[in-house]
Design an enzyme around this catalytic site. Structure first.
Site, PDB file in Angstrom:
ATOM      1  CG  HIS A 124      -5.926  -2.469   8.933  1.00 19.58           C
ATOM      2  ND1 HIS A 124      -6.099  -1.392   9.769  1.00 19.58           N
ATOM      3  CD2 HIS A 124      -4.582  -2.556   8.746  1.00 19.58           C
ATOM      4  CE1 HIS A 124      -4.923  -0.859  10.059  1.00 19.58           C
ATOM      5  NE2 HIS A 124      -3.984  -1.551   9.461  1.00 19.58           N
ATOM      6  CG  ASP A 140      -8.783  -1.848  12.172  1.00 21.20           C
ATOM      7  OD1 ASP A 140      -7.766  -2.456  11.742  1.00 21.20           O
ATOM      8  OD2 ASP A 140      -9.248  -0.829  11.604  1.00 21.20           O
ATOM      9  CD  GLU A 158      -8.710   0.874   7.459  1.00 21.41           C
ATOM     10  OE1 GLU A 158      -8.605  -0.030   8.313  1.00 21.41           O
ATOM     11  OE2 GLU A 158      -8.080   1.935   7.539  1.00 21.41           O
ATOM     12  CG  ASP A 175      -0.334  -0.552   2.472  1.00 24.78           C
ATOM     13  OD1 ASP A 175       0.897  -0.572   2.568  1.00 24.78           O
ATOM     14  OD2 ASP A 175      -1.077  -0.957   3.373  1.00 24.78           O
TER      15      ASP A 175
HETATM   16  C1  F6R Z   1       1.528  -1.706   6.006  1.00 28.27           C
HETATM   17  C2  F6R Z   1       0.154  -2.191   6.104  1.00 28.27           C
HETATM   18  C3  F6R Z   1      -0.605  -2.187   7.387  1.00 28.27           C
HETATM   19  C4  F6R Z   1       0.250  -2.476   8.602  1.00 28.27           C
HETATM   20  C5  F6R Z   1      -0.588  -2.434   9.861  1.00 28.27           C
HETATM   21  C6  F6R Z   1       0.238  -2.648  11.101  1.00 28.27           C
HETATM   22  O1  F6R Z   1       2.012  -1.814   4.678  1.00 28.27           O
HETATM   23  O2  F6R Z   1      -0.374  -2.570   5.121  1.00 28.27           O
HETATM   24  O3  F6R Z   1      -1.631  -3.145   7.315  1.00 28.27           O
HETATM   25  O4  F6R Z   1       0.858  -3.717   8.442  1.00 28.27           O
HETATM   26  O5  F6R Z   1      -1.245  -1.218   9.956  1.00 28.27           O
HETATM   27  O6  F6R Z   1       1.146  -1.617  11.263  1.00 28.27           O
HETATM   28  P1  F6R Z   1       2.268  -1.692  12.398  1.00 28.27           P
HETATM   29  O7  F6R Z   1       3.220  -2.754  12.004  1.00 28.27           O
HETATM   30  O8  F6R Z   1       2.922  -0.315  12.376  1.00 28.27           O
HETATM   31  O9  F6R Z   1       1.570  -1.981  13.677  1.00 28.27           O
END
Ligand code: F6R
Length: 243
Positions: free
Chosen positions: A138, A136, A143, A67
């Site tokens: 995702h 959450d 989301e 992303d």
């Molecule tokens: C990142 C992504 C997100 C993160 C998630 C957890 O490319 O796609 O899904 O993996 O938000 O983020 P952290 O590792 O910072 O807790």
């Protein structure tokens, strides 16, 4: 595993093993899907170490990032483009043209998402997609409520995600971009193998929902119960809510 450091090391060794087993070479690329965020940082550091020790080469590896924020300049320290170059790509021997990050500043974002899907197809699909999840549930920026067969697209971020990510924007939620480009759940589901890294007590409810309850689009990571080869690599803290 005991803690986040052990998860990082384990994940890096797994990548090392998969890439070396595949024996990439000219015309034979290993295709890796990659996440950003705090969780995979330790894994990237270990992979850089393995590269410097001559244990792994990325010369014949193609990467696709999950992303990117919409509207952040490429060189903004919080853009995922910047993160990937700074934390990983510039330290290894990957060919710049093989490191694909969605362009959140493309004039036509819908076309950019289709281009990304096409590039994955042209590469022959992803061998190993590595992911992280939000508290959450995702995966990438899929989301709660996202379609479980979704493809790469523009997504408006949930309030919880803005909250979770404001720490990277001077704790000011108004500075967090409201939209992102993200691979879909279906895009990741198409990978031959998936490895999801989950550390910290704040992810424990999401892990329980992911593996102990039914497949549910409100916890998008739960879709991977129906993937043939998905591995959840977790630390003790993340397992707190498991039965
Ligand atoms: C990142 C992504 C997100 C993160 C998630 C957890 O490319 O796609 O899904 O993996 O938000 O983020 P952290 O590792 O910072 O807790």
């Amino acid at each position: 595993l005991d803690n986040a450091d052990v998860v990082a090391e384990w994940a890096a060794r797994f990548v090392l093993q998969r890439v070396t087993q595949f024996a990439p070479g000219p015309g034979r690329h290993f295709v890796l899907g990659l996440p950003t965020g705090g969780t995979p940082l330790g894994m990237y550091r270990k992979l850089i170490q393995f590269y410097k020790e001559g244990k792994i080469s990325f010369k014949y590896v193609k990467t696709f990032n999950m992303d990117e924020y919409v509207g952040l300049p490429r060189d903004h320290p919080e853009s995922y483009h910047y993160y990937m170059w700074n934390e990983f790509f510039k330290h290894v021997d990957i060919e710049p043209g093989n490191a694909h990050v969605l362009d959140g500043n493309a004039p036509d974002l819908v076309a950019e998402c289709q281009r990304f899907e096409d590039l994955i197809q042209e590469a022959g699909g992803v061998h190993l997609f590595i992911g992280g999840i939000g508290p959450d549930g995702h995966i990438a920026f899929n989301e709660p409520g996202s379609s479980l067969v979704s493809r790469t697209r523009v997504k408006t971020l949930a309030y919880d995600t803005l909250e979770a990510n404001k720490r990277f924007f001077g704790n000011d939620i108004s500075k967090v971009p409201r939209q992102a480009l993200t691979v879909g759940v279906g895009t990741v589901m198409d990978a031959k193998e998936v490895m999801i890294l989950i550390t910290g007590v704040h992810k424990s409810l999401a892990l329980a929902k992911a593996v102990e309850e039914g497949v549910n689009h409100m916890w998008t990571v739960s879709a991977f119960q129906q993937h043939a080869q998905t591995l959840f690599v977790c630390d003790e803290d993340a397992t707190l809510e498991l039965r």
